[in-house]
Motif scaffolding. Structure first.
Motif, PDB file in Angstrom:
ATOM      1  N   HIS A 126    -100.190  85.707  24.158  1.00 39.72           N
ATOM      2  CA  HIS A 126     -99.691  86.776  23.809  1.00 39.72           C
ATOM      3  C   HIS A 126     -99.765  87.248  22.082  1.00 39.72           C
ATOM      4  O   HIS A 126     -99.968  86.279  21.413  1.00 39.72           O
ATOM      5  CB  HIS A 126     -98.220  86.904  24.163  1.00 39.72           C
ATOM      6  CG  HIS A 126     -97.282  85.575  23.575  1.00 39.72           C
ATOM      7  ND1 HIS A 126     -97.544  84.482  23.720  1.00 39.72           N
ATOM      8  CD2 HIS A 126     -96.418  86.155  22.507  1.00 39.72           C
ATOM      9  CE1 HIS A 126     -96.636  83.780  22.992  1.00 39.72           C
ATOM     10  NE2 HIS A 126     -95.986  84.670  22.265  1.00 39.72           N
ATOM     11  N   ASP A 128     -96.701  88.637  20.566  1.00 40.15           N
ATOM     12  CA  ASP A 128     -95.450  89.009  20.296  1.00 40.15           C
ATOM     13  C   ASP A 128     -95.256  90.478  20.066  1.00 40.15           C
ATOM     14  O   ASP A 128     -96.201  91.163  19.549  1.00 40.15           O
ATOM     15  CB  ASP A 128     -94.892  88.275  18.989  1.00 40.15           C
ATOM     16  CG  ASP A 128     -94.854  86.834  18.689  1.00 40.15           C
ATOM     17  OD1 ASP A 128     -94.605  86.577  19.875  1.00 40.15           O
ATOM     18  OD2 ASP A 128     -95.076  86.381  17.797  1.00 40.15           O
ATOM     19  N   HIS A 183    -101.752  84.259  20.148  1.00 37.51           N
ATOM     20  CA  HIS A 183    -101.057  82.598  20.246  1.00 37.51           C
ATOM     21  C   HIS A 183    -100.715  82.308  21.519  1.00 37.51           C
ATOM     22  O   HIS A 183    -100.371  83.175  22.701  1.00 37.51           O
ATOM     23  CB  HIS A 183    -100.228  82.339  19.197  1.00 37.51           C
ATOM     24  CG  HIS A 183     -99.011  83.190  19.123  1.00 37.51           C
ATOM     25  ND1 HIS A 183     -98.921  84.686  18.830  1.00 37.51           N
ATOM     26  CD2 HIS A 183     -97.888  82.679  19.392  1.00 37.51           C
ATOM     27  CE1 HIS A 183     -97.529  84.997  18.801  1.00 37.51           C
ATOM     28  NE2 HIS A 183     -96.858  84.160  19.402  1.00 37.51           N
TER      29      HIS A 183
END
Ligand SMILES: O=C(O)CCC(=O)C(=O)O
Ligand SMILES: [Fe+2]
Length: 209
Positions: A126, A128, A183
């Motif tokens: 994802h 963030d 990440h």
């Protein structure tokens, strides 16, 4: 609590997006105390494997919500942890993080949570949410963990790994969210005797609390 908040050992990384890593965020003495007093109770299982948002399986304990300590959590923290969170909430720490990363944090609200990844816990790729201005993670593992590495990715492909960051004791990572800041957290292996424990700080834009 003497946090090494002006520690110069955050290394700036520019690839494949901007992030920072310190291998010695706190003084060894402070780290050892927080490590031994890391909260153990009150965690809730977060689990989602469907939908179009991030997929994960972790245990969470919210400590600070919109800049305000969560009383149920706060009342069970040790003096050292309360002192740590008071320092994290201070203007001085906010200014330090802002200067280090070059991001304006004045209009942000801080969310802080304790997380524990036991065996089989993980977090899918994802970027963030875009209302997160910076995110910081501090690692407090209970011992040597197999799996549980933070993977810095070049794309949404879980195998497009650019850097592998083990959740080593007293290591801290700051990510600057962007549409490219992919990440994930590799699954902690089944049967792991140790847990991947971390403190997560999210500075969230006040337009979207
Ligand atoms: O625990 C980590 O290393 C990263 C956690 C993370 O990426 C998140 O909670 O969004
Ligand atoms: Fe994340």
């Amino acid at each position: 609590m003497n946090i090494r908040r002006y520690s110069p050992d955050f290394k700036q990384k520019k690839e494949p997006f901007e992030w920072f890593c310190s291998d010695r965020f706190l003084s060894p003495k402070v780290f050892a105390r927080l490590q031994s007093e890391f909260p153990q109770n009150g965690y809730r299982k977060s689990h989602r494997e469907e939908g179009d948002e991030k997929y994960y399986s972790t245990w969470d304990l919210l400590a600070i919500d919109n800049g305000v300590p969560v009383l149920d959590t706060w009342n069970n923290l040790t003096t050292a942890w309360k002192s740590m969170l008071i320092t994290i909430l201070s203007e001085g720490y906010r200014n330090y993080s802002s200067t280090l990363t070059g991001r304006d944090l004045t209009e942000t609200h801080l969310h802080v949570r304790f997380t524990i990844y036991h065996e089989n816990c993980w977090l899918a790729p994802h970027c963030d949410r875009t209302d997160k201005v910076i995110t910081q993670t501090l690692y407090f593992p209970t011992g040597a963990i197999e799996g549980g590495e933070l993977l810095i990715l070049g794309s949404s492909d879980p195998d497009d790994i650019k850097e592998t960051v083990a959740p080593a004791p007293n290591r801290s990572v700051i990510l600057l969210p962007s549409p490219y800041s992919w990440h994930s957290v590799r699954k902690v292996v089944s049967g792991s005797q140790h847990a991947r424990r971390a403190l997560l700080l999210h500075y969230v834009s006040s337009d979207n609390k």
